[in-house]
Design an enzyme around this catalytic site. Structure first.
Site, PDB file in Angstrom:
ATOM      1  N   SER A   1     -82.862  22.357  87.207  1.00 53.02           N
ATOM      2  CA  SER A   1     -82.882  23.602  87.609  1.00 53.02           C
ATOM      3  C   SER A   1     -81.730  24.496  87.470  1.00 53.02           C
ATOM      4  O   SER A   1     -81.684  25.746  87.731  1.00 53.02           O
ATOM      5  CB  SER A   1     -82.846  23.588  89.273  1.00 53.02           C
ATOM      6  OG  SER A   1     -84.030  22.944  89.805  1.00 53.02           O
TER       7      SER A   1
ATOM      8  N   GLU B   1     -29.632   1.467  48.636  1.00 55.64           N
ATOM      9  CA  GLU B   1     -30.558   1.307  47.498  1.00 55.64           C
ATOM     10  C   GLU B   1     -29.712   1.677  46.225  1.00 55.64           C
ATOM     11  O   GLU B   1     -29.877   1.094  45.251  1.00 55.64           O
ATOM     12  CB  GLU B   1     -31.914   2.222  47.669  1.00 55.64           C
ATOM     13  CG  GLU B   1     -32.729   1.763  48.889  1.00 55.64           C
ATOM     14  CD  GLU B   1     -33.566   0.864  48.513  1.00 55.64           C
ATOM     15  OE1 GLU B   1     -33.750   0.507  47.255  1.00 55.64           O
ATOM     16  OE2 GLU B   1     -33.459   0.076  49.506  1.00 55.64           O
TER      17      GLU B   1
END
Length: 815
Positions: free
Chosen positions: A476, A87
């Site tokens: 239950s 770059e």
């Protein structure tokens, strides 16, 4: 001539001054609304939130921009060199812009050519952080001015740090640290020359150098970067040539769950984080979340629940193929397009190629590469008739059956299969995703930490979490809390209640509860009522105790937020979740201490500051600098005592009886370890529950259809859910130290008659050692709670030999 030259010189000066004035005015107008570059000093980019298991393994990541911030000091020189070469090779020398490149861009623009790039790293920082991406001369001018100012305000390393953490690399990955994980599943410090060069090639155009869509362009661009690294002296010629010979080596990392089988848990954590901190903090805040998940226990929970669901589903018959495709020609591409259950890797999709009475020939789904291209190879296998015998019966309404694979499947059917034997085996077993579902939670009863959570058969099949989101009737499995409330209020395990038919009249409506199976046993102890899950006894007990007290205890345990005090609720007719039930049982298991169930141990912000910690207990002396013969630190348990520890032991002992003699007898065996639990079955067998615990681990689950429907004859908690609990617990506790349920100091252990609850001689037939609180004990006479039901005394005598004997011997208190 001199006058002429002077004339032209004057014109040039005027023109120059005019141009300078124009430029000055232009720059003045441009700089008038420049953004404030000082914001770079407080740079806080959107950072990925990472969620970890209890052992530190990565579970999941959440981000709109997948980014991990990395200080410049942590970036290796090799990686810096790759980006500078790609770059801006003069980055450390120029003042912010490359004058040559900038003038070239200006000339191209003025002559009508295309707008050129050539931006330095500093210019890219100015553009990415402070400006738009529009391709105009004004933006380039602003970019240049900001670049000069940024260079004056910040060091080169700071500017490079901003750049490397901000740029986009494709695949929703931002910043070099995230890109390294996304493309190579490595940290930045582990990148090779070739890998660093490839990452450095991406900011110019991630889509143009996609590793799977444009592999040739990607390699060419990577090699160009390597050549620049060699040219700039960062890499030797020989190392550069070796790097260019390497393949791209990209192994695109899945952005979803990283820890196998953790999807339901991770999604529950995600929802909690959003509720607690909001979406912005989750997707941009860079939180570090340490959860309570035990990865090994999670695998064991997943396997146990899946085994139970598959076993039930296969007994019901074959649902039919997933899909039908053509098997003429190459069947691979069509089969590759059928979505599979990604989180059930043991299974593969296959297409039926041929069927005989003895076996089925199949073709296995071919894999795809990262670019979606179907592999050329075609893998085949065989399903023997014995390995699909369960499918000879259809699960459809007509219940059709066959005696061989012919009639069960046909050519073109797409089905699931599972390999039998090791790698290389071509023998498979027919499988199908079950229609029945369920949820399972395992918890540490001392802390409330959720160690495992399974919300269904497969997260890929259904993301609905049945452990936390499904509101189901506990049936239950709720009864222990009715009995615990009773024993906290003067009853004992030896209290006797009538187990006989009863009618409840309310608002003109008559309710006639029944025991499962329809039988009843007359006067029986509370212990017998729990062990055999007697509905009629529970209703009478709740009625005698008062439903307001039962509701108070249910809310205290966290089962319901607000429970209506209706008698039917004593049988678990209200709706709650598996997580809540397991949390409530944990209170019993830990001696009655309130707990806060949690999936999260700790949360840290992006700077490492702890912003949440589940552990609230105080530890006095834990931070001593050294040991000077002082006492060990004392952890102060400041949690609320919501149940008497003696009551906790009593109900625990009674639930041990459920496993030893009651509705779960023969279903749970932990090789001699202490274990207690309770089955649960709702009306018409629509839900089957089991919740149980050892001294160190609580687990609970239910099985049922998402749209409640009967599970069929025998679809009870003891038959369906207790074996799943057993399979999970056997695996989960095998490496835990063995421990026993502790009898609280002061409790009296007295032998009683199982049926009458009266004192007995230890060792006599029908006796049991029962735990009594100080000041209580077995009754001296048979006193029965709930004798004012619908049954006449003679009916009671006919159905209960014990009551008959009590009357004949003139036992007081029976009526």
């Amino acid at each position: 001539m001199v006058r002429l030259l002077g004339y032209f010189f004057g014109i040039a000066c005027v023109g120059f001054l005019g141009a300078a004035a124009v430029v000055a005015v232009y720059l003045g107008s441009v700089t008038k609304d420049l953004p404030d570059y000082a914001v770079l000093s407080s740079y806080e980019p959107p950072v990925t939130t990472r969620v970890h298991a209890g052992n530190g393994a990565l579970m999941a990541e959440y981000a709109k921009q997948r980014r991990l911030f990395l200080p410049i000091q942590a970036v290796p020189d090799r990686v810096k060199a790759a980006f500078l070469s790609a770059e801006d090779k003069n980055f450390y020398q120029h003042p912010g812009i490359d004058i040559t490149g900038f003038m070239r861009a200006v000339v191209a623009y003025l002559t009508g050519g295309p707008t050129q790039g050539g931006s330095t790293i500093t210019q890219q920082v100015a553009k990415n952080f402070l400006l738009s991406s529009e391709q105009t001369m004004e933006r380039k001018a602003k970019e240049a001015i900001l670049s000069f100012r940024i260079e004056q305000a910040y060091s080169k390393d700071k500017i490079l740090e901003l750049y490397l953490n901000e740029i986009f690399f494709g695949l929703n990955s931002y910043g070099v640290a995230s890109a390294s994980l996304t493309y190579f599943n490595k940290s930045v410090s582990e990148l090779t020359i070739a890998e660093a060069a490839y990452l450095a090639s991406l900011p110019k155009g991630p889509a143009n150098y996609h590793p799977f869509r444009h592999p040739d362009a990607a390699v060419t661009r990577r090699n160009w970067v390597i050549d620049r690294m060699v040219e700039n002296g960062y890499v030797s010629q020989s190392d550069g040539e070796d790097a260019k010979k390497q393949p791209l080596g990209v192994t695109a990392r899945n952005s979803g769950s990283s820890l196998f089988a953790s999807d339901y848990f991770a999604e529950a954590v995600r929802r909690q984080l959003i509720d607690q901190y909001g979406e912005k903090a989750l997707y941009e805040g860079g939180l570090s979340v340490r959860t309570s998940l035990d990865p090994q226990m999670q695998l064991e929970a997943r396997k146990a629940l899946q085994d139970g669901l598959i076993t039930y589903d296969e007994r019901r018959g074959f649902h039919g193929p997933i899909k039908q495709i053509s098997t003429s020609g190459d069947w691979g591409p069509a089969l590759a397009e059928v979505p599979a259950l990604s989180d059930v890797p043991e299974w593969r999709l296959a297409v039926v190629l041929a069927v005989s009475n003895e076996a089925v020939d199949i073709g296995l789904q071919p894999p795809k590469d990262g670019g979606g291209k179907v592999a050329a190879a075609r893998e085949r296998g065989t399903i023997a008739a014995k390995d699909m015998q369960w499918a000879f019966r259809s699960a459809g309404g007509d219940r059709k059956t066959t005696k061989s694979p012919v009639g069960a499947v046909s050519a073109g059917d797409v089905v699931y299969v599972e390999r039998l034997g090791g790698d290389g085996s071509t023998s498979y077993r027919l499988r199908q995703p079950p229609k029945v579902q369920g949820g399972l939670v395992a918890m540490d009863p001392k802390t409330g930490r959720v160690l495992a959570m399974v919300g269904g058969f497969s997260y890929a099949q259904s993301e609905f979490n049945r452990a936390t989101q499904a509101m189901r009737q506990p049936g239950s499995s709720f009864k222990p809390f009715v009995y615990a409330a009773a024993m906290d209020n003067g009853y004992t395990p030896a209290s006797v209640i009538m187990d006989a038919p009863i009618e409840i009249v309310s608002g003109g409506q008559v309710w006639k509860p029944e025991n499962y199976g329809g039988e009843f046993g007359g006067p029986s102890t509370l212990r017998s009522g729990i062990e055999n899950s007697r509905n009629l006894m529970t209703v009478r007990l709740a009625n005698d105790l008062g439903m307001n007290i039962v509701a108070e205890y249910a809310e205290r345990f966290g089962i319901y937020d607000k429970m209506p005090p209706l008698l039917a609720m004593s049988l678990g007719s209200g709706e709650t979740t598996v997580l809540r039930m397991v949390s409530a049982y944990s209170v019993i298991a830990n001696g009655g201490k309130q707990i806060k169930p949690t999936l999260i141990d700790r949360i840290q912000d992006r700077y490492g500051k702890t912003i949440f910690r589940h552990e609230e207990r105080l530890c006095e002396g834990c931070n001593a600098g050294d040991w000077q013969s002082q006492d060990e630190p004392n952890i102060v348990d400041n949690r609320e005592q919501v149940l008497d520890p003696m009551t906790s032991y009593q109900i625990t002992s009674m639930m041990q009886g459920v496993i030893q003699r009651g509705t779960a007898a023969g279903k749970v065996d932990l090789s001699g370890r202490d274990v207690a639990g309770k089955t649960g079955t709702t009306n018409d067998e629509k839900d089957a529950w089991f919740v149980g615990f050892t001294p160190d681990l609580v687990a609970g689950l239910y099985m049922g259809f998402d749209t409640p429907a009967p599970l069929g004859r025998g679809g009870t908690g003891g038959v369906l859910s207790a074996p799943i609990f057993n399979e999970f617990m056997q695996a989960a506790v095998k490496d835990m130290p063995e421990s026993k349920f502790v009898v609280p100091a002061g409790m009296n252990m007295i032998a009683i008659n199982r049926k009458t609850g009266m004192a007995a001689v230890d060792g006599d037939p029908g006796t049991i050692i029962e735990a009594f609180k100080p000041g209580t004990g077995p009754a001296d006479s048979l006193s029965v709670i709930g004798m004012d039901g619908t049954m006449a005394p003679e009916e009671i005598l006919r159905t209960s030999p014990q009551a008959n004997q009590a009357v004949q011997t003139n036992t007081p208190g029976l009526f």
